[in-house]
Write a protein that holds these residues in place. Structure first.
Motif, PDB file in Angstrom:
ATOM      1  N   UNK A  83       0.813  -1.217   0.000  1.00 30.93           N
ATOM      2  CA  UNK A  83       0.000   0.000   0.000  1.00 30.93           C
ATOM      3  C   UNK A  83       0.846   1.266   0.000  1.00 30.93           C
ATOM      4  N   UNK A  84       2.090   1.171   0.462  1.00 33.64           N
ATOM      5  CA  UNK A  84       2.982   2.343   0.468  1.00 33.64           C
ATOM      6  C   UNK A  84       3.108   2.939  -0.921  1.00 33.64           C
ATOM      7  N   UNK A  85       3.046   2.095  -1.950  1.00 33.23           N
ATOM      8  CA  UNK A  85       3.199   2.577  -3.323  1.00 33.23           C
ATOM      9  C   UNK A  85       2.024   3.450  -3.767  1.00 33.23           C
ATOM     10  N   UNK A  86       0.927   3.430  -3.020  1.00 33.38           N
ATOM     11  CA  UNK A  86      -0.192   4.325  -3.358  1.00 33.38           C
ATOM     12  C   UNK A  86       0.223   5.785  -3.205  1.00 33.38           C
ATOM     13  N   UNK A  87       1.162   6.044  -2.325  1.00 30.73           N
ATOM     14  CA  UNK A  87       1.636   7.420  -2.083  1.00 30.73           C
ATOM     15  C   UNK A  87       2.997   7.664  -2.732  1.00 30.73           C
ATOM     16  N   UNK A  88       3.476   6.698  -3.512  1.00 31.54           N
ATOM     17  CA  UNK A  88       4.757   6.848  -4.203  1.00 31.54           C
ATOM     18  C   UNK A  88       4.565   6.511  -5.677  1.00 31.54           C
ATOM     19  N   UNK A  89       3.809   7.348  -6.380  1.00 31.33           N
ATOM     20  CA  UNK A  89       3.474   7.036  -7.787  1.00 31.33           C
ATOM     21  C   UNK A  89       4.690   6.899  -8.690  1.00 31.33           C
ATOM     22  N   UNK A  90       5.745   7.663  -8.395  1.00 34.01           N
ATOM     23  CA  UNK A  90       6.936   7.591  -9.243  1.00 34.01           C
ATOM     24  C   UNK A  90       7.552   6.204  -9.162  1.00 34.01           C
ATOM     25  N   UNK A  91       7.759   5.703  -7.935  1.00 32.50           N
ATOM     26  CA  UNK A  91       8.327   4.366  -7.752  1.00 32.50           C
ATOM     27  C   UNK A  91       7.381   3.293  -8.294  1.00 32.50           C
ATOM     28  N   UNK A  92       6.087   3.486  -8.085  1.00 30.05           N
ATOM     29  CA  UNK A  92       5.087   2.530  -8.552  1.00 30.05           C
ATOM     30  C   UNK A  92       5.157   2.358 -10.061  1.00 30.05           C
ATOM     31  N   UNK A  93       5.181   3.468 -10.795  1.00 27.30           N
ATOM     32  CA  UNK A  93       5.165   3.407 -12.253  1.00 27.30           C
ATOM     33  C   UNK A  93       6.432   2.761 -12.790  1.00 27.30           C
ATOM     34  N   UNK A  94       7.577   3.105 -12.205  1.00 17.42           N
ATOM     35  CA  UNK A  94       8.825   2.531 -12.703  1.00 17.42           C
ATOM     36  C   UNK A  94       8.899   1.034 -12.422  1.00 17.42           C
ATOM     37  N   UNK A  95       8.477   0.615 -11.227  1.00 18.81           N
ATOM     38  CA  UNK A  95       8.483  -0.814 -10.913  1.00 18.81           C
ATOM     39  C   UNK A  95       7.497  -1.569 -11.800  1.00 18.81           C
ATOM     40  N   UNK A  96       6.323  -0.982 -12.007  1.00 15.90           N
ATOM     41  CA  UNK A  96       5.305  -1.622 -12.846  1.00 15.90           C
ATOM     42  C   UNK A  96       5.792  -1.708 -14.283  1.00 15.90           C
ATOM     43  N   UNK A  97       6.463  -0.661 -14.743  1.00 15.08           N
ATOM     44  CA  UNK A  97       6.973  -0.644 -16.110  1.00 15.08           C
ATOM     45  C   UNK A  97       8.032  -1.725 -16.305  1.00 15.08           C
ATOM     46  N   UNK A  98       8.942  -1.864 -15.337  1.00 18.50           N
ATOM     47  CA  UNK A  98       9.972  -2.898 -15.428  1.00 18.50           C
ATOM     48  C   UNK A  98       9.338  -4.282 -15.406  1.00 18.50           C
ATOM     49  N   UNK A  99       8.325  -4.444 -14.548  1.00 18.39           N
ATOM     50  CA  UNK A  99       7.637  -5.740 -14.458  1.00 18.39           C
ATOM     51  C   UNK A  99       6.962  -6.083 -15.783  1.00 18.39           C
TER      52      UNK A  99
END
Length: 303
Positions: free
Chosen positions: A265-281
């Motif tokens: 849930x921490x990634x809900x407040x960290x959109x930058x990290x979320x998008x990059x991790x999701x993109x790599x995945x």
């Protein structure tokens, strides 16, 4: 003051306060580079990101980056030990994290790469691999994986023991392959989601084997509507379900998973990290899917 954990009755208690779709988009737009990557995603992936940021669902843990984030043996060894204990049916302790080395396969130049590979205190080796789409020729591939694990152990132990080396010094290797979408061979067994290989001889001769392979079909597990009775059920639910009903029920039955969801849930407040991790995945997923489609086409041509 009571330390009793409050009863979980809603997804908001697990993933945090919900927000609107517009608020989620505005959060993404505060990071132009990340928003540009988000805009390049297919609509279904955009909806997944927005639903998560709104607090309507969890992330897909079967995506490589998030799987390793939650079960990273360097930072969350206790979690991996819990997972392995549920697989092996007994408490285990991790002695060492082994390097993710690979063996070059001649026929296509691909690499046999271990997702998470560890040595247990009893000397046995365990590899856990998560597959979004189960590969073709699963038996052959798995034999290559375990052969690599056995030879790595053989070389290490022989080097350590030198002239004192004996084959009895070698310990079992366990390969657990979790498949979100299992290959067609597994679909013939719609009432079985765990497939543990057993080696036998026609004479009834009993000889120990170093190689132990188990396939777990998450799609079959879901189709059977399993209740969360055991800790293994809990882990498989965690890997395969992102909806509110299953998440709340899982945390109610096994409260320790609340911490895992809180980390996500921490990634809900960290959109930058979320998008990059999701993109790599997604890059890893697209690459694996391309390899899968090549194998699929090759099979069609041969048939």
């Amino acid at each position: 003051m009571s330390n009793t954990m409050p009863t979980i009755t809603s997804l908001e208690q697990v993933l945090g306060k919900s927000c609107s779709r517009e608020e989620a988009l505005n959060s993404l737009k505060q990071h132009p580079e990340s928003y540009a990557i988000f805009s390049s995603f297919r609509p279904e992936h955009q909806n997944t990101i927005l639903s998560f940021m709104q607090g309507q669902c969890s992330l897909d843990i079967t995506l490589d980056k998030f799987f390793l984030y939650i079960l990273n043996p360097d930072t969350h060894r206790d979690r991996l030990e819990s997972l392995l204990s549920s697989f092996l049916g007994q408490p285990v302790t991790i002695k060492a994290i082994l390097p993710r080395e690979g063996v070059q396969l001649a026929e296509k130049g691909s690499l046999v790469i271990m997702d998470i590979i560890v040595e247990l205190c009893d000397g046995s080796t365990v590899d856990v691999e998560m597959q979004k789409v189960g590969y073709h020729f699963p038996g052959q591939r798995s034999d290559c994986y375990t052969a690599d694990m056995i030879m790595r152990q053989y070389n290490r132990v022989r080097s350590e023991k030198s002239e004192k080396f004996s084959y009895k010094d070698l310990k079992p290797v366990h390969l657990f392959i979790l498949m979100e979408k299992s290959p067609r061979e597994f679909h013939e067994f719609s009432d079985q989601y765990i497939h543990e290989r057993q080696i036998s001889y026609s004479s009834g001769l009993q000889l120990p084997s170093l190689s132990h392979i188990t396939y777990i079909s998450l799609d079959t597990f879901n189709s059977m509507g399993q209740n969360i009775v055991t800790e293994l059920d809990a882990w498989l639910t965690f890997f395969s379900c992102t909806d509110s009903e299953h998440i709340v029920r899982l945390v109610q039955e096994y409260p320790k998973f609340l911490e895992y969801y809180k980390d996500i849930a921490v990634f809900r407040t960290k959109p930058k990290e979320l998008i990059y991790m999701f993109s790599e995945a997604l890059e890893i997923l697209d690459r694996n899917t391309a390899n899968y489609m090549i194998d699929e086409l090759a099979q069609e041509v041969k048939s």
